[in-house]
Each structure stands twice: as structure tokens, then as C-alpha cells.
Design an enzyme around this catalytic site. Structure first.
Site, PDB file in Angstrom:
ATOM      1  N   MET B 296       0.821  -1.206   0.000  1.00 24.32           N
ATOM      2  CA  MET B 296       0.000   0.000   0.000  1.00 24.32           C
ATOM      3  C   MET B 296       0.855   1.256   0.000  1.00 24.32           C
ATOM      4  O   MET B 296       0.547   2.223  -0.691  1.00 24.32           O
ATOM      5  CB  MET B 296      -0.865  -0.050   1.266  1.00 24.32           C
ATOM      6  CG  MET B 296      -1.874   1.031   1.368  1.00 24.32           C
ATOM      7  SD  MET B 296      -3.262   0.703   0.283  1.00 24.32           S
ATOM      8  CE  MET B 296      -4.544   0.426   1.504  1.00 24.32           C
ATOM      9  N   ARG B 300       0.786   4.167  -2.548  1.00 22.54           N
ATOM     10  CA  ARG B 300       0.335   5.515  -2.171  1.00 22.54           C
ATOM     11  C   ARG B 300       1.192   6.589  -2.816  1.00 22.54           C
ATOM     12  O   ARG B 300       0.673   7.595  -3.296  1.00 22.54           O
ATOM     13  CB  ARG B 300       0.325   5.660  -0.643  1.00 22.54           C
ATOM     14  CG  ARG B 300      -0.875   4.990  -0.037  1.00 22.54           C
ATOM     15  CD  ARG B 300      -0.947   5.094   1.466  1.00 22.54           C
ATOM     16  NE  ARG B 300      -2.243   4.547   1.911  1.00 22.54           N
ATOM     17  CZ  ARG B 300      -2.631   4.412   3.174  1.00 22.54           C
ATOM     18  NH1 ARG B 300      -1.825   4.775   4.144  1.00 22.54           N
ATOM     19  NH2 ARG B 300      -3.817   3.923   3.467  1.00 22.54           N
ATOM     20  N   TYR B 444      -8.811   6.287  -3.762  1.00 22.96           N
ATOM     21  CA  TYR B 444      -8.296   4.917  -3.574  1.00 22.96           C
ATOM     22  C   TYR B 444      -6.931   4.853  -2.907  1.00 22.96           C
ATOM     23  O   TYR B 444      -6.277   5.863  -2.735  1.00 22.96           O
ATOM     24  CB  TYR B 444      -8.425   4.071  -4.825  1.00 22.96           C
ATOM     25  CG  TYR B 444      -7.728   4.438  -6.120  1.00 22.96           C
ATOM     26  CD1 TYR B 444      -6.706   5.353  -6.201  1.00 22.96           C
ATOM     27  CD2 TYR B 444      -8.127   3.802  -7.293  1.00 22.96           C
ATOM     28  CE1 TYR B 444      -6.093   5.621  -7.418  1.00 22.96           C
ATOM     29  CE2 TYR B 444      -7.515   4.070  -8.512  1.00 22.96           C
ATOM     30  CZ  TYR B 444      -6.496   4.983  -8.560  1.00 22.96           C
ATOM     31  OH  TYR B 444      -5.898   5.239  -9.741  1.00 22.96           O
ATOM     32  N   GLU B 445      -6.567   3.686  -2.474  1.00 19.69           N
ATOM     33  CA  GLU B 445      -5.372   3.477  -1.626  1.00 19.69           C
ATOM     34  C   GLU B 445      -5.454   4.295  -0.336  1.00 19.69           C
ATOM     35  O   GLU B 445      -4.446   4.777   0.156  1.00 19.69           O
ATOM     36  CB  GLU B 445      -4.080   3.830  -2.385  1.00 19.69           C
ATOM     37  CG  GLU B 445      -3.882   3.157  -3.708  1.00 19.69           C
ATOM     38  CD  GLU B 445      -3.869   1.642  -3.630  1.00 19.69           C
ATOM     39  OE1 GLU B 445      -3.650   1.095  -2.535  1.00 19.69           O
ATOM     40  OE2 GLU B 445      -4.109   1.003  -4.666  1.00 19.69           O
ATOM     41  N   GLY B 446      -6.635   4.401   0.214  1.00 15.53           N
ATOM     42  CA  GLY B 446      -6.841   5.213   1.413  1.00 15.53           C
ATOM     43  C   GLY B 446      -7.268   6.603   1.016  1.00 15.53           C
ATOM     44  O   GLY B 446      -6.495   7.318   0.368  1.00 15.53           O
TER      45      GLY B 446
END
Lengths: 601, 601
Positions: B296, B300, B444-446
Site C-alpha cells: 500500500m 500511495r 483509492y489506496e486510502g
């Protein structure tokens, strides 16, 4: 999910409580006798009926309209399923004619009520709102500039919504710079004109909702001077009326294409060709821009309201999801012990987004209501000074309402997407549609950059700054009167500081701009935002005091007033600080903005 | 129109000139012997080749991919026309393997070069970038956590791009809060696991570009503790490999649906069902979050680069139009006397938008290169202190890069739409696609809100604020060293002021957040923005001084350095003032943000 319930309580607050408030200043242009028949009860009843139409008739068609879009086949444009039935219901219910003059079949409602209704329609279905919306803009220009004959014939048909209207300005090579337009109008012996040319981006240019469409077309007479001083306005019906007044033969208006757009898909945006189409002059020859601006200014405030409408729908849809979606636990202790997680509304960063949207909506609604009052006073005030002040305020605030509300509406729509997270990016959620739909409002009826130039270039300097006084005067009076307020003194101080920055910026821009108009243009967008922030701050500070007083006197509606207090405080804590950034940006001047050689880009 | 030419000159500047600069401070983590084989000439040659791939292979498929989208038929997902051929060319050219370790067939390129290449790919075709991008994220986790056997078998196949990868995290009821996930993994006698469950939002979850797909799936073992402490990571191939290593029988992975999204339409976003699919544990049981975060965090930074990529493409497309579109006349005198109007780039408000985009892009590119250097130092530095500092800097800046770059990329895309006016809202222009595509990167990705919480909740307090020092130290050293700079003293003062606000905010948040974690969460988004603004200000101030020195020493590339100076000044004039607003918002605390009862929303 697209959910919407008209914010009637807040609407009642800004209509009945916020302005013309004896304690905190006479900013609502006083009572207007002509509108006294519209008692608060009547107003509330109308708003409730409008809410039903928005919620029950228009909202259910919003997403299906986005999916289906409009279609063009063999020159015929079809609106999405259900739109025709909804339009008929809307028309029959008298909703096309709310604000129009009773002599043309309108209901003569206060603009304050009309604009609230517009907000609801835009919240429920922005695409739909364009069809009656443009008709209304058209009637404004016809009423102000057309011959009696044209008025007598066209206004009743348009006000009823039986016939719709358009504004045909843009051509492929010219939008903002209308001076370059090429559409021609050749005078005929009978006093009519033959209009020929290509127009693009014509909202509601062709559709299946009404039996006729009345185009208001900017074109050039054969002997017209170059540039904007050679533009005239013509009324060109899609079908020429027969002697009995019903639509007759086609009038050479054809649809070349409908646009594939980012959003607003249920609104038909047409490329229209006029081919020797018969039309009639509206207003004087070569004075078309004047008539066009009449129509355009009405529309600009309405486009601002579109931004607010989308902002409110986006806010409500985000709140719905934030209460529903379970994810994570509150940092201050579990709030939903029987569930696997807490609803995300417990998280501060989600609150930040919801409160931002809420503050934008309430701030814009209050400012919009203030401008609506001015629109009413312009029409109905008996005191010429009040009338003048109302006109000044409208002129000043039209670009602010248009640009500020649409910028914030777009931001709110994007915040709603963010609250939904990944689900917000999926069409099914309905919120990404708000972000796509909202995007156009920052562009059409004059881009927001053009609004800012209108503000600093035309409105600010007009009559030695007289327009500004219509706004600065009530704000400074309010600050003087409430500075020592025990509870809200700090709020008023913050307003005073931002107002000071606005006044200072006004002086700087006026001074620098006199020598170098690029300096004013370089400051324009930040100046407009700064003015909008101050105007909303004023509305919130006043709202907070009214709420405090109501709570003190034991109101039965404590929840509403407490929420108003919290939102006002949030605005001062988290939104108004943007005023400082705008002020510093203005102060920096045009230097670095214009420094780069064109070739270096 | 979508136009794009890789900004190679600026890339060379941030790679070769900006960091490890002897005069203005050692902020680039020093020279790395292991990477010395990558001479400046070699780096430049690689970037030039990457630019060709982006411009000639990927860009032409961007709009057609958006129009066509991906399709799902009988369980088979097809990418748009041309994608398979482009992917084959991309793979055969070795572009899948740039940054990967040579022992798995990678080219071991510096991350600084790899991230520039990623930027170009994202500028040209964001949807395409997801396919190789996710594979790369997958290999990172496998390399760090999988058994040697899995590494030996899967890494060469993934690094070459023959097989692609996915990250299967999200489930319908849980995204941010992975603790709630339900996918199960049951151990088998042979050491493998049977994985069953439903995953959503799986980018590149199924497609026709590669012969096999390697899913990295978060799931629960039967005896796993509840919450995030009971999550394990599994490698689950779409087809089980045969003994000869080629894809064999299907492994129970099926596509339930592909999502209809706002944008990124050429990237297949899948709902995947795993039905007794055979998989192997990656890392230790119940420690899946650790491995997931490895993957992740790589992703990010890459998602941040996506924001920059879109921002650059949007900027260039806007510049193209602003030079082409004739509308109105310059306020400082006619610039295009032979034409009917001047190009709109002459207008200050258009400049404002272009310069804003330009400043965002250059600022992000510089900061991104700084983080890339840290990624290289983390891997290759021999001095443990430098290595530690690089790790700290990456940890601190990962959420900043992800959230700041994607926020600004989205803003740039919307500014490009605005520069195009009405034409920008029409699909044909290509710029509204940028606005739609860019929107997902903030999610996305947090989500960007989660990034901000990561920054204030984990990164800021870690090891008594040690991560912060990796950033604060070079900035304060630079300020000390350049404060008296004759030409840029005021710029340094502005940086110092913003840096002071950041330090003060850090203290406030640390103090308040200790007593009440909601206070830190309420400040998070503004704090992240403030840190990003300071980081970009630092990069710009330093860039300006380097540019000044180059100009003074009679560089042949004066146009580039002059433009750098102008952009840096614009950043300080017009963008950095946002720091004050962020600071004031942080100072306000959580009070009004959390005041409203849930029921009052």
C-alpha cells in the site's frame, strides 16, 4: 444514494427571520406593500407544495435521466423517459409562471419565494430545471424590450410554459467575446428579418416538451458596426404561428447535433442552424447586448441558485451515507456498540466535510435570499432611494452569486463523493452525477472568471463605487451595532477584520486598476471570493444572534437554532480564514502572474 | 484537445540539479554508490525513451479508451481496443520492470527515474497505468514477505509483466475499516489454503492483457482473532500454475461485475468472487496488514504521482487551448493585430489558472523527486543514519504525497476544464476526462482524509517526532543559510513564516491530541495541506536560487531558468498564502466541527 428533502425550515428562516430584522439592521429593503398579500402562511404553503413537486416528481427522474440522456434522431430531440409527463405536470401546476407578471398569466410571486423554488428544482433535477429556467430568462428580455405586439402574443404562451424559450448567443468561434459573432439578420419588407447562422451550446434548443420553442437570437444587421456595438436581438420561433395562434410551418431552425457532455445529460445542448428563419427585432437595432444582459443577469442569479441546489442535494446525500455506513470506531468511545462499527459521521474528518457543505449551503441560501429581496424591491419598492439601492445591490451581487455559489456547489458535490469514498466514484451511488452536473454551472452564462471581471471592471467602479455602498453600508452598520456583543463579539471582530481586508482590497484594486487594468483583472477572482466570504460571514453572524435570541426566549424550535449557531461558528472557524489567503493573493498584484513569456508556457 | 509532451527539462532539473546541491544544503540523502552506474546521460536517455512510449503509444489510446471502456461478457473482461497491443509493446520494451530488483529480471533503476516514468505514463493514460502499476505493488509485498519458493516462481513472471497482479482488500461492507473483512482462508494439508469470499473495487481484477493474474488477497484464518489483528495475506493465482510453470486450471476466481464509474473507464474495476480458490500465505499468519501496508505504501506514492501526471496533462492541454483560442483583446494592448481577437492566454485570469496549474505541477514534481531520492537511499545508502533518515522521510511524506498531489491534480484538471470554457464540458475536448479520471486518485489506496489521519495519528508522533526531523531539519537549515539572500530574502521570510505556522501547529496538535485524539483528527486535513505547502515552498525557494545562479553564470538555457523564477514567485504570491488559512483552521480546534448533534444533520 440521491436523497433530498427540501430544507424548508432554513428557507423559512432566511425568508421570514433574517432580513428586515429590527434589532440587527434594516438590510432587507423594508416591507413591500405590493407583496403583502403573500403572507408568511401563504409563502410557507407554496414552498411546501414546491417541495412535493421536487421530491416526488423531479427527483425520481434525476438518475434515470442521467443514464438515458437526450437523443437526436432525424432532427428530433427526445428527452429521457418521464420528462415529458413531468413537464406537463409542472406546467399544469403553474410552476412555470411563479415569478412572472400576472398580466401575462404569471403568479407575481416574490422573488424570494421563486428563488427558493428554483433551488428545490435544481436540487432534485438540474437537467430538468433548464427547460423552464431558460423560458423564464427569455420572458424577462421580451417583457423589457420587445414590442407590445410581440409581448401580447408570446408572453402568455411562454409564461404558461406551453411554449419554451432559449438564448442563442454562442457560436463555434465566439463565446465570451460575442463581438465576433457572425449570424446575420436581413430586414424584410414586412418589418420582419431573415436570420441565418450557426449557434452552439443552446440549452433546450430542441426537445419534445413543448409544442413550440421561442429562440432569442443574437445576430448582426447588414449595416451593423463591427464588434459588440453591432449586435441585435431577434425573436425567432421554431414554428411560425398560424393566424389562430397555434404553431404553423417550420421556420428553418434545425438541430445539427446535440453535445456529449460531462454531465447535465438530460438537458439537450444543441447545435442549431438558422436558415433564413423569420424573426422579429427585440429592442433597438444594434442594442442587442443590452437586452441580452437583461436576460443574462436574470439567468446568472439563477445559475448561482443551481450551484446551491446541487450543493444541498449533495450535502443531504452525503449525510444519508455518513449515518448509514459503518466503518471504524469513534475516537471518543464507541457510539454504536450493537453494530460492527460506528457510522462514519462520528469521525471528525467526515464531520469537517459535512459541516463545510452545510455552511456553504446555509451561507449561500442566506445571501441568495438577500439578493432576492433586492429583486423584489427593484420591482415593487415605492421609495426611489430604496429602489435605487436594490438595483445597486443586484448589480453588485449578481456576479458574486453566480460565481461563488457555483464554485461552492461544485466543491460540495466533490466533498459528497469523498464522503462516499470508493462508492462515490461508482455511478450507482448517484453522487458522482452531482459532481458532473455541478461542473457546468461554473462555466455557462459567463464563466466564473468573467463574473469576477464584471465585478472588478464594471460593478466596483460604477458611479464612483455607489454599488459597493449598498453592501458595505449595512455590513458596517451591523459591525458598529454589535461589536460589543457579549457572546458574539469575537465573531463580529472576525467579520470586521475580513471586511477591512475587503475594503482595503477595493481601494488597492481601484487605485492600481486605474493605471493598469491588468492589475484589476489579476485580482478579480480572489476579490470576488473575498466579497462572497464577507457577505456570508455577515449573514452568519446575524443568524447566530437571532438564533441566540430565539433560544433565550424559549423557542419551541431549539434544535434548529442550536444547529444554526454551530454552523455559524464553524463558518467562522473553518471557512472565513480563506479570506486572509484571498487578501494576500490580491495584494501580490499581477507581477508573477504575467511574468512568463507566452512561449515559455 | 489532449496534448502531451513529457516535461523532460523540468524532470532533469529536479533529478540532477535540485537536491544534494552543495551550496543550498544536503537534502538529497547524498550520493548513492550503488546507483552510480546510472549516469546523468543514461538517466536522460531512459526518460526520453519513456516519453516516446507515453506520447506515441499510450496517449493515442486515452480518449478512445474512455469512450469504449471495459466490457464484461460471459465472465471475460475485455480492455478497450489497442490496449492489448500497447501492453505487449510496453512489456516487451521492459517498462514493467524498471525499478524491480535485477535478480527477478528488473532493471534496478533509481526510483527517481522510475517515478518520472510513472508520471509520464499517468499523464498519457491513467487507466493504462493501473495494469502495470498494481503488478508492481504486488511484487513489493511478495519480495518483502513471501517464501523463497513463491518469490522464485512468481516474481520473474510478474516483474517481466507476463503475469499481472492485484490487491484484493475491499469488501462490500468494509473499505477503510478492514477489521471487518469476512473472506476466509482454510488451511489444507499440503500447506496451501482455500480462500473464499467476495471482494470489490479490484483494479485490474480481470482483463485480457496477461496470461495469468496474481491476486494478493486479505482473508481470515479460521482461528483468527477479530479485527485487523486477524487478517492474513494470501497469494491466489487466477490460473493454478502447471508443473512446467505455465497457467493451468482455473482457480475458482470469477468476476461478478465490473463497475460503471465516473472515469478511469479503461481500467477494469472488478467485483471478484473467490470460491475455494487455492492460495499461499504471504508473510506470517494474522500479520497480513503489515504486508498489505508494504504494498500500500508503495502504491500511495504512486497514486500521488498519478495526481501529478493528470495535473501535467491537464496543464499542457489548457496551454494548448489558451494559445489557440481567440477571444477578446489584451487589456495592455492588442497582441494579435492580424487576427479577429487575441489568444486567451493574454488575459490575467487565464494566466492565473495556467500559472496555478504550473506551480502545482512543478512543486509536486520537486517534492516527488525528493521522496524518490529517499526511496533510493532507503534501499542503497550505506550509512545507517542516512538510511534511517530516508526511511523516516518516506514514512512522513507518503501520506502528504498521496493526498496533496491528488488534490492538486484534481484541481488542475478542473482548472483546465475552466480554461476551455463551454468547450471543456464537452467530451470531445478531452479535458473533462481528466477531471473525471483524476477524481478517483483522491479516494483509492486510502482516502485523502485517511492519509491525513495517518500523518497526524501515526507519522507525527512516531518515535517522539523523529520522522518530522527528517523534513524540518533541512528546511530550517536552508532558512538559516539563505535568510539574508539579497534577491530572495523575502521569499525565505515567507517560507520561514509558513514553516513557523507548521511547527506551531505540530505542537498544538501534539499537545491537544494527547488529551483528545479527536482534536488531532479535526486538524488532520489542514495540517497535511500546510505541510505540503511548506514542502513545496522550500523546493521553490531553492529552485529560484539555483535558477538565479545559473542565469548569473550565463547558462545557455536561460528560458528555462527564467520561467522557473517566475513560477516560484507565483507560488509565493498566490499559492503559499493558503498556509495562513490552514493554520487558522487548525487553531480553531474541534469545537464547532463536532458540535452538531447527529440528529441535527
Amino acid at each position: 444514494m440521491q436523497v433530498y428533502e427540501a430544507p424548508l425550515r432554513d428557507m423559512r428562516f432566511v425568508i421570514h427571520e433574517l432580513f428586515n430584522n429590527e434589532k440587527y439592521g434594516q438590510d432587507g429593503f423594508g416591507k413591500l406593500e405590493a407583496l403583502e398579500e403573500f403572507s408568511p402562511d401563504l409563502v410557507d404553503a407554496i414552498l411546501e407544495e414546491a417541495a412535493k413537486v421536487a421530491q416526488e416528481v423531479l427527483l425520481p427522474l434525476n438518475r434515470s435521466g442521467d443514464i438515458e440522456g437526450c437523443t437526436l434522431e432525424n432532427g428530433v430531440v427526445r428527452t429521457p423517459k418521464g420528462f415529458k409527463e413531468a413537464y406537463d405536470m409542472f406546467r399544469e401546476g403553474g410552476w412555470c409562471a411563479l415569478a412572472s407578471d400576472p398580466q401575462w398569466g404569471g403568479q407575481g410571486l416574490p422573488e424570494a419565494v421563486n428563488k427558493m423554488t428554483e433551488e428545490m428544482i435544481c436540487s432534485a433535477n438540474l437537467s430538468f430545471s433548464l427547460y423552464p429556467g431558460l423560458t423564464h430568462g427569455g420572458t424577462t428580455a421580451i417583457e423589457a424590450y420587445a414590442s407590445d405586439e410581440l409581448k401580447q402574443f408570446y408572453l402568455p404562451r411562454m409564461v404558461s410554459g406551453d411554449w419554451s424559450g432559449t438564448m442563442c448567443l454562442t457560436e463555434p468561434h465566439c463565446g465570451t467575446d460575442l463581438g465576433m459573432l457572425r449570424t446575420k439578420a436581413v430586414p424584410q419588407d414586412d418589418g420582419s428579418y431573415k436570420v441565418s447562422g450557426a449557434k452552439i451550446f443552446i440549452s433546450a434548443g430542441e426537445h419534445d416538451l413543448t409544442e413550440n420553442i421561442v429562440h432569442l437570437v443574437l445576430a448582426r444587421l447588414p449595416d451593423a458596426p463591427a464588434g459588440v456595438k453591432g449586435i441585435s436581438l431577434f425573436l425567432v420561433p421554431k414554428y411560425l404561428p398560424k393566424d389562430d395562434g397555434t404553431p404553423g410551418p417550420a421556420n428553418g431552425v434545425s438541430v445539427a447535433a446535440i453535445e456529449h457532455k460531462m454531465g447535465l445529460k438530460a438537458s439537450a445542448t444543441c447545435q442549431l442552424n438558422f436558415d433564413d428563419s423569420i424573426g422579429w427585432l427585440v429592442g433597438r437595432p444594434n442594442k442587442g447586448m443590452e437586452a441580452m444582459f437583461k436576460m443574462m443577469n436574470t439567468e446568472r442569479v439563477s445559475v448561482g441558485i443551481q450551484g446551491l441546489g446541487i450543493g444541498e442535494a449533495a450535502y443531504q446525500s452525503a449525510v444519508y451515507y455518513a449515518k448509514e455506513r459503518l466503518q471504524g470506531r469513534s475516537l471518543s468511545g464507541v457510539k454504536n456498540p450493537s453494530g460492527p462499527a460506528d457510522p462514519i459521521i462520528v469521525h471528525p474528518d467526515v464531520r469537517r466535510m459535512l459541516m463545510t457543505m452545510r455552511a456553504y449551503n446555509e451561507g449561500c441560501r442566506a445571501l441568495g435570499a438577500w439578493v432576492s429581496r433586492a429583486l423584489d424591491a427593484e420591482k415593487h419598492a415605492t421609495d426611489p432611494e430604496v429602489k435605487q439601492c436594490a438595483e445597486d445591490f443586484i448589480a453588485l451581487m449578481t456576479p458574486v452569486v453566480k460565481a461563488l455559489f457555483t464554485d461552492l456547489g461544485h466543491e460540495s458535490a466533490n466533498l459528497a463523493v469523498q464522503v462516499y469514498g470508493g462508492h462515490g466514484y461508482i455511478a450507482e451511488s448517484g453522487v458522482e452525477q452531482y459532481a458532473r452536473d455541478a461542473r457546468i454551472a461554473m462555466i455557462y452564462e459567463g464563466t466564473n472568471g468573467i463574473q469576477a471581471l464584471d465585478l472588478v471592471g464594471r460593478k466596483m467602479p460604477a458611479h464612483m463605487g455607489r454599488y459597493l455602498r449598498s453592501f458595505f453600508h449595512p455590513v458596517s452598520q451591523f459591525i458598529e451595532a454589535t461589536k460589543g456583543d457579549a457572546q458574539f463579539g469575537r465573531m463580529v471582530e472576525a467579520l470586521e477584520k475580513a471586511f477591512g481586508a475587503l475594503q482595503l482590497s477595493t481601494g488597492t484594486i481601484a487605485q492600481k486598476g486605474m493605471k493598469d487594468p491588468e492589475e484589476a483583472a489579476a485580482a478579480a477572482t480572489d476579490y470576488l471570493r473575498l466579497m462572497g466570504l464577507v457577505a456570508m460571514a455577515y449573514c452568519f453572524a446575524k443568524s447566530a444572534m437571532i438564533a441566540r435570541d430565539e433560544l433565550g426566549s424559549g423557542t419551541e424550535d431549539a434544535a434548529f437554532y442550536k444547529a444554526k449557531l454551530a454552523t455559524a461558528q464553524f463558518y467562522f472557524d473553518r471557512i472565513l480564514p480563506q479570506a486572509t489567503a484571498a487578501f494576500l493573493a490580491i495584494k501580490a498584484g499581477k507581477g508573477s502572474m504575467m511574468a512568463l513569456d507566452e512561449a515559455a508556457f
